[in-house]
Design a protein around this motif. Structure first.
Motif, mmCIF file in Angstrom:
data_model
loop_
_atom_site.group_PDB
_atom_site.id
_atom_site.type_symbol
_atom_site.label_atom_id
_atom_site.label_comp_id
_atom_site.label_asym_id
_atom_site.label_seq_id
_atom_site.Cartn_x
_atom_site.Cartn_y
_atom_site.Cartn_z
ATOM 1 N N ARG A 5 0.832 -1.192 0.000
ATOM 2 C CA ARG A 5 0.000 0.000 0.000
ATOM 3 C C ARG A 5 0.866 1.242 0.000
ATOM 4 O O ARG A 5 0.551 2.232 -0.639
ATOM 5 C CB ARG A 5 -0.928 0.001 1.218
ATOM 6 N N ILE A 6 1.973 1.147 0.730
ATOM 7 C CA ILE A 6 2.885 2.300 0.744
ATOM 8 C C ILE A 6 3.368 2.583 -0.662
ATOM 9 O O ILE A 6 3.423 3.714 -1.117
ATOM 10 C CB ILE A 6 4.114 2.013 1.629
ATOM 11 N N ARG A 7 3.747 1.518 -1.338
ATOM 12 C CA ARG A 7 4.260 1.650 -2.702
ATOM 13 C C ARG A 7 3.224 2.288 -3.598
ATOM 14 O O ARG A 7 3.520 3.147 -4.422
ATOM 15 C CB ARG A 7 4.606 0.267 -3.248
ATOM 16 N N MET A 9 0.784 4.197 -2.687
ATOM 17 C CA MET A 9 0.669 5.607 -2.321
ATOM 18 C C MET A 9 1.781 6.404 -2.974
ATOM 19 O O MET A 9 1.557 7.466 -3.531
ATOM 20 C CB MET A 9 0.778 5.788 -0.800
ATOM 21 N N ALA A 10 2.998 5.866 -2.880
ATOM 22 C CA ALA A 10 4.146 6.581 -3.431
ATOM 23 C C ALA A 10 3.964 6.805 -4.916
ATOM 24 O O ALA A 10 4.145 7.909 -5.436
ATOM 25 C CB ALA A 10 5.433 5.815 -3.156
ATOM 26 N N ILE A 13 1.312 9.365 -5.563
ATOM 27 C CA ILE A 13 1.725 10.752 -5.292
ATOM 28 C C ILE A 13 2.580 11.284 -6.424
ATOM 29 O O ILE A 13 2.428 12.412 -6.869
ATOM 30 C CB ILE A 13 2.499 10.804 -3.960
ATOM 31 N N VAL A 14 3.490 10.441 -6.897
ATOM 32 C CA VAL A 14 4.353 10.855 -8.007
ATOM 33 C C VAL A 14 3.500 11.234 -9.208
ATOM 34 O O VAL A 14 3.720 12.250 -9.863
ATOM 35 C CB VAL A 14 5.333 9.726 -8.383
ATOM 36 N N LEU A 15 2.489 10.413 -9.462
ATOM 37 C CA LEU A 15 1.610 10.656 -10.595
ATOM 38 C C LEU A 15 0.872 11.986 -10.455
ATOM 39 O O LEU A 15 0.796 12.790 -11.384
ATOM 40 C CB LEU A 15 0.581 9.515 -10.659
ATOM 41 N N LEU A 17 1.678 14.540 -8.646
ATOM 42 C CA LEU A 17 2.586 15.688 -8.785
ATOM 43 C C LEU A 17 2.953 15.911 -10.231
ATOM 44 O O LEU A 17 3.070 17.039 -10.699
ATOM 45 C CB LEU A 17 3.837 15.460 -7.955
ATOM 46 N N GLY A 18 3.179 14.787 -10.943
ATOM 47 C CA GLY A 18 3.517 14.912 -12.356
ATOM 48 C C GLY A 18 2.401 15.601 -13.108
ATOM 49 O O GLY A 18 2.623 16.496 -13.915
ATOM 50 N N ALA A 21 2.449 19.184 -12.333
ATOM 51 C CA ALA A 21 3.543 19.846 -13.032
ATOM 52 C C ALA A 21 3.188 20.081 -14.483
ATOM 53 O O ALA A 21 3.418 21.148 -15.032
ATOM 54 C CB ALA A 21 4.813 19.007 -12.922
#
Lengths: 442, 346, 297
Positions: A5-7, A9-10, A13-15, A17-18, A21
């Motif tokens: 689940r952490i993975r 989430m990570a 989040i990257v997605l 933010l991308g 951006a």
């Protein structure tokens, strides 16, 4: 299960933010995207404006004094913009703070070029700071005009064709100061005090070319981030030097004077133009004046300091350039004191106006570089420029002056020399008069 | 329990590997999509993230407060800056070797500091690492080394050229993100391993741990070594991003920023370390300035100091109101979906 | 030989300033077992207030000093009550983070109010030119004598407060055993606030004294970080529990640094502090002057 689940989430989040951006940027995809706006000849140029950028020490150890330069240049630009600008375009000057910190200069410069899309970089300040970005600027073919530093490194037409210096370089200045010391203090003991980077070291190179080695009793250096120079000053005092020649920024000229007083040492000071502005030094030393034995004002501590200047100084109020710049100062930059830093800013801005004018009706980046290489007229300098296709160095020399009251009084004749083994010679030409509306005539 | 779960939850390594791959693909896609004008702003984030991951291990898992990660970053950065420009064949390959050297040298340095600090606890350790953070940058100004280390001016680095597909600036970002993903993978495995358990045991109760057979100093020094190595990589990435390695970039404020990243993200959480790094870097670079222009603040001194004020408040407030950081807040919102980290929450 | 002694003299006044900073750290440590990492920021802020009065408004040196100390008292008291009280009893990391947050906030606030671009100089109270003995110039000036006396007076006053007054007794009791003190009717919370207030007041004095030692000293992100490190090192040398140790530690540090600056190099001064700190901590983890009560089981 938990780690997965952490993975997730990570990744999520990257997605996010991308996406943010991408949403924030105007053009997706690699590369710089389209950079021109509205049928103009180059980035940063429109039919009515030219935008230039700069990195300046608005905060940090170099800020005292130097932080006045960019606002003064901007004041000049506002003055000529009010009269219509250059070739029908107003000059927009965007200067940002790098705190004299080389690691900040790179990011700030990239922001100016990649985000603000300025036409060119103008008068970026600092030797260690600007050295970090000249490769990037030249690779990106961005004009890098009139760097605010006297390092020899800006004079490199083959390696860095887009970069130009402006002020007298430190080796030349060292030679001129050294020549004066040789002639006026024969046989006396000389000590050097210099900033331990290319600024100070270039100055020392110049001094060594003129001052006989036997006269030099000690050479001490300092780091700009360490104001505790007591040990160096004690060593200079112990050497019993008669003259101390310093390549220091204003804060350190003040520290040199203060620490000398503390140990009862009172040599003749010869200070590089870079660190000798009387109003800046007074501001730093005034609070120490009373307890330092001065009976009148703070600037008693700086009287008699010998220095050099390549521009006319406020010590000559009848000079046409001083009158022009004072008028502009009073109208657009009145909060700052009318000192050497303000003069510097306005003078270099005038040179840019000259270059922009010579670049013609549709200035391009390569075009303005070629215009500077054709040569720029002397302007407010006491000596001419050296600009040509084989030289990107600025002023050819300087004139010796002494601090009297709150100004530098120039004396003798302007001197010129090269940064090699050429002799130091008098300049026999004259300074042109300032145009009354401040706009260069050619 | 093992028989009822899916195969994927049985093997930690496999699980981590699969999700690393997924994360990798996502990250690369994102990097390709960001344009140059913004890419260079984000390029510092991986540097801080790598260091923050190391600090999470040191402070969150192992309970040792360090205010000196900036010093380890500096060691890594200078090692990288002294070696990489000299190896001129295929810069991208030599870059990997240079990273490895930076990490190795930082690790050695971390071991030295770890051994010296082995008997220190709590505020003493914090103060000693603070002294290191303030003291180490000055070594570049030592006269006898200044010819090599170039004092305040620092060392210059060439611009990293992309091998294709990405633009140069995007490639810098990709390199950084790859490093973060590798470190996340390694650290996540470490946390679940015996080493991780021994670190947590030492953090929670030193006496019990040593009675249980663990060598407390060894575990603590190991935590220092790993966090220093990660910080060394972070420093090398920062030097690459700035094209420059100079002492100002690694002063006390950087050490504090990394600590802030870890706290704001959520102490003890690896994801939190990454999130916190994003927050701290973006705040410094753009958000604070954007806020200032939004509020139509024209005074330069107010706008330039805005980020310090916000970030100081965030840090203090995080401890008072949301000690679990962003991850803690997310947990409250999403409840079960974000698991409680076995972190320093007491 | 003369140089050796002269350098030692030269380090004494700086050492007293470090001792004063150390003293303020020790006071907080004794009462709340927290190291106040914001001390550098607090004394920077109060020094700026004093500078503003002296340079911009032409106020007299002594009045400005009093205002600085009073602002310090207020700043310290408010910080404890609002920020530190919630984390006083928790894990040490929380207090470290809160004080660091306060430090950063104060740096930003000072920059916002006074800007970062002008170098401000603070006047020394007395002549800073060294005394002359015959033909020799000492590295000790009337201003340095003033610094030594000022810090000594503060130390004596604090000693009197803690050892000879009922208030001082209550403060010591609250620090030593808060629960028992509460049971005996002592308002522990208020005394902790008072402890922080006094500490920040001492710090304010140290800041003003330090500012008068060189031009351009007063910048928001100026030499105050180093001052905190030196103060902490001095406190550790003397033992975080000992006020007298703090001052002795400070003077020793000042003298050692003066020698190192001159004989080795003055560019790596903060590194000397680190080395001295680690050396002391490795040998005596609780400081040279501490009566180390074993805090483990």
């Amino acid at each position: 299960m938990r780690t997965s689940r952490i993975r997730l989430m990570a990744g999520g989040i990257v997605l996010v933010l991308g996406a943010a951006a991408c949403g924030g940027s105007s053009s997706g995809g690699g590369g710089g995207g389209s950079s021109n706006s509205g049928g103009a000849s180059a980035p940063g140029v429109t039919s009515t404006t030219v935008t230039i950028g700069s990195t300046q020490p608005l905060t940090g150890p170099a800020a005292p004094g130097y932080s006045e330069i960019a606002p003064a240049a901007n004041a000049y630009f506002q003055y000529i913009n009010a009269a219509g600008g250059i070739n029908g375009r107003k000059i927009i000057y965007k200067y940002v703070d790098d705190a004299y910190d080389p690691s900040k200069t790179v990011t700030q410069t990239k922001k100016l070029i990649l985000q603000d899309k300025v036409f060119g970089i103008f008068n970026a300040l600092g030797t260690p700071t600007h050295e970090q970005v000249i490769d990037f600027l030249n690779q990106s073919k961005v004009p890098d005009l009139f760097v605010a530093s006297g390092c020899q490194c800006w004079d490199d037409p083959s390696g860095h064709p887009y970069t130009f210096g402006w002020q007298t370089d430190y080796v030349v200045e060292g030679k001129i100061l050294g020549d004066y010391i040789k002639k006026h203090f024969p046989g006396k003991k000389i000590a050097y005090f210099y900033q331990d980077d290319d600024f100070g070291k270039d100055g020392v190179k110049g001094l060594d070319m003129e001052i006989p080695a036997g006269q030099v009793v000690t050479k001490q250096s300092y780091q700009v981030t360490n104001p505790n120079i007591a040990a160096q000053v004690q060593k200079i005092a112990a050497s019993k030097a008669d003259v101390v020649v310093s390549f220091t920024i204003p804060a350190f000229t003040a520290l040199l004077k203060l620490n000398s007083l503390k140990v009862g040492f009172n040599p003749q000071l010869v200070v590089s133009n870079v660190g000798s502005d009387p109003l800046t030094l007074s501001g730093l030393l005034e609070t120490y004046a009373k307890q330092g034995g001065a009976t009148v004002k703070g600037n008693e501590l700086i009287q008699g300091i010998i220095t050099d200047a390549y521009l006319s100084t406020p010590g000559d109020p009848s000079n046409s350039w001083i009158q022009l710049f004072k008028k502009i100062h009073d109208q657009y930059d009145a909060k700052a004191p009318f000192d050497g830093n303000v003069l510097y800013g306005m003078a270099v801005a005038y040179t840019f106006a000259q270059a922009l004018q010579a670049a013609g009706q549709n200035p391009t980046r390569d075009g303005i570089v070629a215009a500077v290489e054709k040569g720029i007229a002397q302007g407010p300098g006491t000596v001419p420029f050296r600009f040509s296709s084989s030289s990107h160095a600025g002023f050819e020399g300087a004139q010796i002056g002494t601090i009297k009251g709150t100004v530098i009084q120039l004396s003798g004749k302007p001197m010129t020399t090269d940064d090699g083994s050429g002799a130091v010679q008098e300049f026999t030409g004259t300074q042109p008069t300032a145009p009354s509306n401040g706009i260069p005539t050619g | 329990m093992a028989d009822r779960d899916l195969w994927i939850s049985r093997s930690t390594l496999l699980r981590h590997a699969l999700f690393t791959l997924v994360g990798l693909v996502l990250a690369l896609a994102v990097c390709k999509a960001i344009d140059d004008a913004h890419a260079f702003e984000y390029v510092q984030i991986p540097a801080y993230a790598c260091t923050a991951i190391g600090l999470t291990l040191l402070t969150g898992m192992s309970g040792q407060i360090s205010l000196g990660q900036g010093a380890f970053m500096m060691v890594g950065a200078y090692t990288f800056a002294l070696l990489w420009p000299k190896w001129t064949t295929d810069p991208n390959l030599t870059m990997i070797a240079a990273f490895a050297c930076a990490m190795a040298v930082s690790a050695v340095f971390g071991a030295l500091v770890g051994v010296a600090a082995a008997r220190l606890r709590g505020p003493y350790l914090a103060g000693a690492t603070l002294a290191l953070a303030v003291g180490l940058p000055s070594i570049t100004e030592y006269e006898h080394l200044s010819n090599h280390l170039k004092g305040n001016q620092g060392l210059s680095l060439p611009i990293l050229v992309s091998p294709g597909f990405f633009s140069d600036t995007q490639w810098s970002l990709v390199v950084g993100v790859l490093c973060v993903i590798v470190l996340l993978f390694l650290t996540a495995n470490l946390v679940r391993s015996r080493v991780g358990r021994s670190m947590r045991a030492v953090r929670d109760d030193e006496i019990a741990a040593s009675l249980g057979g663990l060598s407390v100093p060894s575990v603590q020094v190991l935590a220092f070594v790993i966090s220093a190595a990660w910080a060394g990589l972070g420093g090398a990435l920062l030097a690459l991003a700035n094209s420059n390695a100079s002492p100002n970039a690694f002063g006390l404020s950087v050490s504090l920023a990394v600590l802030a990243a870890v706290v704001i993200g959520g102490l003890g959480s690896l994801t939190g370390a990454v999130i916190g790094s994003i927050v701290v870097v973006m705040l410094n670079q753009t958000w604070a300035q954007d806020l200032a222009s939004h509020l139509s603040i024209s005074s330069a001194k107010v706008a330039n100091n805005m980020y310090l004020v916000i970030y100081g408040v965030l840090l203090a407030v995080a401890m008072l109101i949301a000690p679990g950081g962003v991850m803690g807040i997310l947990r409250r919102i999403f409840g079960f979906a974000v698991p409680r980290q076995r972190a320093a929450e007491q | 030989m003369f140089r050796f002694v002269n350098l030692a003299l030269g380090g004494v006044s700086n050492g007293m300033i470090y001792g004063a900073v150390a003293l303020s750290l020790v006071m907080i440590w004794r009462s709340t077992r927290i190291v106040n990492f914001a001390q550098g920021g607090m004394l920077m802020f109060t020094t700026f207030i004093a500078w503003d009065l002296v340079q911009v408004h032409g106020v007299n040196y002594w009045a400005a000093l009093v205002v600085a100390i009073i602002s310090g008292l207020i700043l310290g008291g408010v910080s404890e009550r609002v920020l530190v009280r919630p984390v006083e009893t928790g894990p040490p990391l929380n207090a470290v983070i809160v004080t660091l947050g306060l430090l950063i906030f104060l740096q930003g606030l000072a920059g916002m109010i006074w800007g970062n671009s002008q170098a401000h100089s603070y006047p020394p109270a007395y002549d800073f030119r060294g005394y002359t003995v015959g033909s020799k110039h000492l590295l000790f000036a009337p201003n340095d004598l003033y610094i030594v006396i000022a810090v000594a007076v503060v130390v004596v006053l604090l000693w009197l407060l803690f050892q000879r007054t009922p208030l001082g007794l209550r403060m010591r009791a609250s620090a030593f055993s808060p629960e028992v003190s509460r049971l005996l009717g002592v308002r522990v919370g208020r005394l902790l606030t008072l402890g922080w207030a006094l500490s920040a007041g001492v710090g304010a004095l140290a800041g003003v004294l330090a500012a008068g030692t060189q031009p351009g000293y007063v910048l928001p992100q100026g030499p105050f970080d180093a001052l905190l490190v030196y103060g902490f090192t001095a406190a550790v040398i003397g033992g975080l529990d000992s006020p007298l140790g703090a001052v002795v530690g400070g003077v020793s540090l000042g003298v050692l640094l003066s020698w190192a600056d001159s004989y080795i190099s003055n560019n790596i001064e903060p590194l000397y502090a680190f080395v001295i700190l680690i050396a002391v901590l490795m040998v005596r983890p609780n400081g040279l002057f501490s009566r180390a009560a074993a805090r483990r089981v």
